[in-house]
Design a protein around this motif. Structure first.
Motif, short mmCIF file in Angstrom:
data_model
loop_
_atom_site.label_atom_id
_atom_site.label_comp_id
_atom_site.label_asym_id
_atom_site.label_seq_id
_atom_site.Cartn_x
_atom_site.Cartn_y
_atom_site.Cartn_z
N VAL A 1 0.84 -1.20 0.00
CA VAL A 1 0.00 0.00 0.00
C VAL A 1 0.88 1.25 0.00
CG1 VAL A 1 -1.61 1.35 1.40
CG2 VAL A 1 -2.00 -1.11 1.06
N GLN B 1 -8.79 4.06 9.61
CA GLN B 1 -7.89 3.95 8.46
C GLN B 1 -7.95 5.22 7.61
OE1 GLN B 1 -10.20 1.65 9.30
NE2 GLN B 1 -9.38 -0.43 9.11
N GLU B 2 -6.89 5.44 6.86
CA GLU B 2 -6.77 6.61 5.98
C GLU B 2 -7.04 7.91 6.75
OE1 GLU B 2 -5.71 6.00 2.28
OE2 GLU B 2 -5.01 4.74 3.92
N LEU C 1 -8.47 -1.77 3.87
CA LEU C 1 -7.96 -1.36 2.56
C LEU C 1 -8.00 -2.52 1.57
CD1 LEU C 1 -4.88 0.77 3.68
CD2 LEU C 1 -7.07 1.60 2.82
N THR D 1 -6.19 -4.06 -0.72
CA THR D 1 -4.78 -4.10 -1.11
C THR D 1 -4.56 -4.48 -2.57
OG1 THR D 1 -4.14 -4.58 1.17
CG2 THR D 1 -2.50 -5.02 -0.54
N ILE E 1 -5.51 -1.52 -4.72
CA ILE E 1 -4.59 -0.40 -4.48
C ILE E 1 -3.28 -0.63 -5.23
CG2 ILE E 1 -3.13 0.64 -2.69
CD1 ILE E 1 -5.58 0.40 -0.80
#
Length: 278
Positions: free
Chosen positions: A49, A233-234, A242, A244, A247
């Motif tokens: 990520v 998250q984020e 996420l 992954t 991403i």
């Protein structure tokens, strides 16, 4: 579709084989949760990520800490518009254009129902906003201007660098839906004075269901109020596990766009010129 010729790349693009190859390990043996950094599986996902975040930042002239992963441009647009408006409750005016994607116009309408004033600019016969009209629409109460980089139906590119400069001179945030130019390496957030930019992987030969929001971290540092809540998250702006593999695919797609997108754009422009009568 066997035997067909697909021409609707404004709607979506096929996944580049190099993107698919980059994603596959994270669909199979490297399946860890990027938030679970306490063990090797999660650590490997977290590193992937981080690499994708760097690739996307490099592609648009940003810093990796300025890249926020989302499910696509629609979510990125909502976080940008609603988040910026709600973090500036003293400024209740927004400017956009009549040809924006519904992912911009509908959040604007939602804010209008909540008491914000929205100015919707018209466009000329070529589909471009008038810079003088835009400048005249700004006032002390303007929190945000949101104008797309290129239209998803007619392909018209807007003068985003000039729009960004006008906003920067007035200390007004400029958000750009850049979904339609992601494949061509045409966005530089510093050069174009962009404070917020929404990106989509599937318009740039990446997978569907993944996007990103660029959020400027300095000169000025953009503040957004969260519109979702969860595990943090984020940076708490887009909580949730996420994706992954997607991403990783988006990172690879944007890296490819940065390396070859401009040449692709020139090649396609040449094809259009050859096919135009006269």
């Amino acid at each position: 579709m066997a035997g067909g010729i697909y021409l609707d790349h404004n709607a979506t693009t096929p996944v580049d084989p190099r993107v698919r190859a980059a994603m596959l390990p994270y669909l199979e043996e490297l399946f860890g949760n990027a938030s679970s950094v306490e063990h090797a599986h999660g650590h490997a996902a977290g590193q992937a990520v981080d690499q994708a975040r760097q690739q996307i930042a490099d592609a648009i002239g940003a810093r990796p800490n300025e890249i926020l992963f989302t499910s696509g441009c629609t979510e990125a647009n909502n976080i940008a518009l609603l988040g910026a408006a709600r973090s500036h409750p003293d400024k209740r005016h927004i400017v956009t254009s009549a040809i924006e994607h519904p992912a911009v116009l509908e959040p604007c309408r939602a804010l209008e129902r909540d008491g914000w004033r929205v100015t919707v600019l018209g466009v000329d016969e070529a589909g471009r906003v008038d810079l003088a009209e835009l400048a005249a629409s700004l006032c002390d109460e303007t929190a945000l201007v949101s104008i797309m980089a290129a239209n998803n139906e007619v392909g018209t590119r807007q003068p985003i660098a000039e729009i960004g400069a006008i906003c920067a001179q007035r200390d007004i945030l400029f958000h750009c839906d850049a979904a339609q130019i992601g494949a061509y390496g045409l966005l530089d957030v510093e050069r174009d004075h962009v404070h917020l930019a929404s990106l989509s992987a599937h318009k740039a030969y990446g997978p569907k269901g993944i996007g990103a929001l660029y959020i400027r971290s300095r000169r000025p540092r953009v503040r957004l109020a969260p519109i979702q809540f969860g595990g943090g998250q984020e940076r708490g702006l887009r909580p949730g596990t996420l994706n992954t593999p997607a991403i990783v695919g988006m990172g690879e797609a944007m890296a490819l766009a940065a390396r070859q997108g401009r040449k692709d754009a020139e090649r396609l422009s040449g094809m259009v010129a050859l096919s135009t009568p006269g």
